[in-house]
Design an enzyme around this catalytic site. Structure first.
Site, mmCIF file in Angstrom:
data_model
loop_
_atom_site.group_PDB
_atom_site.id
_atom_site.type_symbol
_atom_site.label_atom_id
_atom_site.label_comp_id
_atom_site.label_asym_id
_atom_site.label_seq_id
_atom_site.Cartn_x
_atom_site.Cartn_y
_atom_site.Cartn_z
ATOM 1 N N ARG A 77 0.317 -2.552 9.083
ATOM 2 C CA ARG A 77 0.319 -4.060 8.491
ATOM 3 C C ARG A 77 -0.096 -3.957 7.048
ATOM 4 N NH1 ARG A 77 -0.865 -9.484 12.068
ATOM 5 N NH2 ARG A 77 0.527 -10.213 10.946
ATOM 6 N N LEU A 107 -2.187 -5.506 4.081
ATOM 7 C CA LEU A 107 -3.537 -6.116 4.134
ATOM 8 C C LEU A 107 -3.459 -7.033 2.652
ATOM 9 C CD1 LEU A 107 -5.787 -3.316 5.376
ATOM 10 C CD2 LEU A 107 -5.072 -5.594 6.584
ATOM 11 N N HIS A 133 -0.662 7.974 3.185
ATOM 12 C CA HIS A 133 0.812 7.504 3.301
ATOM 13 C C HIS A 133 1.836 8.808 3.018
ATOM 14 C CE1 HIS A 133 4.188 5.090 1.857
ATOM 15 N NE2 HIS A 133 4.342 6.254 0.931
ATOM 16 N N SER A 171 -0.051 11.543 0.812
ATOM 17 C CA SER A 171 -0.934 11.164 -0.400
ATOM 18 C C SER A 171 -2.031 10.390 0.414
ATOM 19 C CB SER A 171 -0.503 10.467 -1.465
ATOM 20 O OG SER A 171 0.747 10.933 -1.853
ATOM 21 N N THR A 176 -5.657 -0.599 -2.928
ATOM 22 C CA THR A 176 -5.889 -1.951 -3.455
ATOM 23 C C THR A 176 -4.755 -3.081 -3.261
ATOM 24 O OG1 THR A 176 -4.356 -0.938 -5.066
ATOM 25 C CG2 THR A 176 -6.706 -0.803 -5.561
ATOM 26 N N ASP A 187 0.525 0.553 -1.576
ATOM 27 C CA ASP A 187 0.462 1.940 -1.781
ATOM 28 C C ASP A 187 0.431 2.313 -3.312
ATOM 29 O OD1 ASP A 187 1.014 2.146 0.762
ATOM 30 O OD2 ASP A 187 3.172 2.159 0.830
HETATM 31 C C1 GAR Z 1 1.338 8.971 9.838
HETATM 32 O O1 GAR Z 1 2.218 10.012 9.451
HETATM 33 C C2 GAR Z 1 1.215 8.102 8.419
HETATM 34 O O2 GAR Z 1 1.526 8.875 7.333
HETATM 35 C C3 GAR Z 1 2.029 6.997 8.636
HETATM 36 O O3 GAR Z 1 1.929 6.702 10.109
HETATM 37 C C4 GAR Z 1 1.973 7.745 10.720
HETATM 38 C C5 GAR Z 1 0.855 7.482 11.760
HETATM 39 O O4 GAR Z 1 0.538 8.675 12.682
HETATM 40 N N1 GAR Z 1 1.694 5.916 7.778
HETATM 41 C C6 GAR Z 1 2.403 5.092 7.088
HETATM 42 O O5 GAR Z 1 3.761 5.223 7.104
HETATM 43 C C7 GAR Z 1 1.543 4.189 6.270
HETATM 44 N N2 GAR Z 1 2.523 3.350 5.507
HETATM 45 P P1 GAR Z 1 -0.549 8.723 13.594
HETATM 46 O O6 GAR Z 1 -0.681 7.384 14.280
HETATM 47 O O7 GAR Z 1 -0.271 9.840 14.678
HETATM 48 O O8 GAR Z 1 -1.689 9.370 12.956
#
Ligand code: GAR
Length: 232
Positions: free
Chosen positions: A107, A109, A125, A152, A157, A161
């Site tokens: 989500r 924020l 990310h 990354s 902020t 991203d």
């Molecule tokens: C991760 O791969 C992370 O990079 C991505 O969600 C996945 C969660 O995996 N995050 C995003 O896309 C944030 N914009 P997990 O629930 O198995 O840790």
């Protein structure tokens, strides 16, 4: 107390971490495992999920970690972001973390939530920021024909991203990669990058201060971001 003793004491105090999740929680599991093995000087004091079906909740409960489920769907109605943020802020204030980790939290924020949070926030990310902010990063890398991809960790902020990048891990895109394969390869990197980054923060090697060069502890360290070249 001498300066060295002060540093020594703080090195032994675990960093109190709150983790925000939305999905499987494989990154949360890596932190739980490292904490339980004594490999990371952290204490995961609570997990907030915005989805009641997130497997991350099971992982946290199995580890005896307190969980707050602030589902975005309540009785078929979507919980507005303001309501979610009010509950999440109350919970975080009660837990008093040193650091808030967004690990697969999906989500967006608001700036006021981020500014009023009781601790600094970092986000994991799946791209080499500043490229590919937002969603579908693996697909976009393939469409662009990029040679490199990765993940990354950045300071959170108000702009999505866009906060200061703290660390990155890189891989070479190969000819057999699909979006699914890249996601799996990037996730393996995430499972190394996240604990490493938290270790560097816990040991004050990395700083989340606004001007990281002003701190006595960091002014002799390399310019950020650190790139962790991990091969998979
Ligand atoms: C991760 O791969 C992370 O990079 C991505 O969600 C996945 C969660 O995996 N995050 C995003 O896309 C944030 N914009 P997990 O629930 O198995 O840790």
């Amino acid at each position: 107390m001498t300066h060295a003793a002060t540093a020594n004491t703080s090195a032994q105090t675990p960093l109190r971490i709150a983790v925000l999740v939305s999905g499987s929680g494989s990154n949360l599991q890596v932190l739980i495992d490292a904490m339980q093995a004594g490999a990371l000087p952290i204490e995961i004091i609570g997990v907030i999920s915005n989805r009641e079906d997130a497997y991350a909740i099971t992982r946290a409960k199995d580890a005896g970690i307190e969980v707050a489920v602030l589902s975005h769907v309540e009785s078929g109605k979507r919980m507005g972001i303001k309501t979610f943020e009010a509950h999440a802020n109350e919970q975080l204030v009660a837990w008093q973390p040193d650091l808030i980790v967004l690990a697969g939290f999906m989500r967006v924020l608001s700036g006021s939530f981020i500014d009023n949070a009781p601790a600094p926030m970092i986000n994991l990310h799946p791209s080499l920021l500043p490229v590919y902010k937002g969603l579908d990063t693996h697909q976009r890398v393939l469409q662009a024909g990029d040679r490199h991809h990765g993940c990354s960790i950045h300071k959170v902020t108000a702009e999505l991203d866009a906060g200061q990048v703290l660390t990155q891990a890189v891989l070479s895109v190969d000819i057999n990669d699909t979006a699914e394969r890249l996601q799996s390869r990037v996730q393996k990197l995430e499972h190394k990058l996240l604990p490493w980054t938290i270790l560097l923060l816990a040991k004050n090697v990395l700083s989340l201060e606004v001007d990281s060069t002003s701190s006595q502890a960091t002014n002799y360290l390399p310019t950020l971001p650190l790139q962790l070249l991990i091969t998979s």
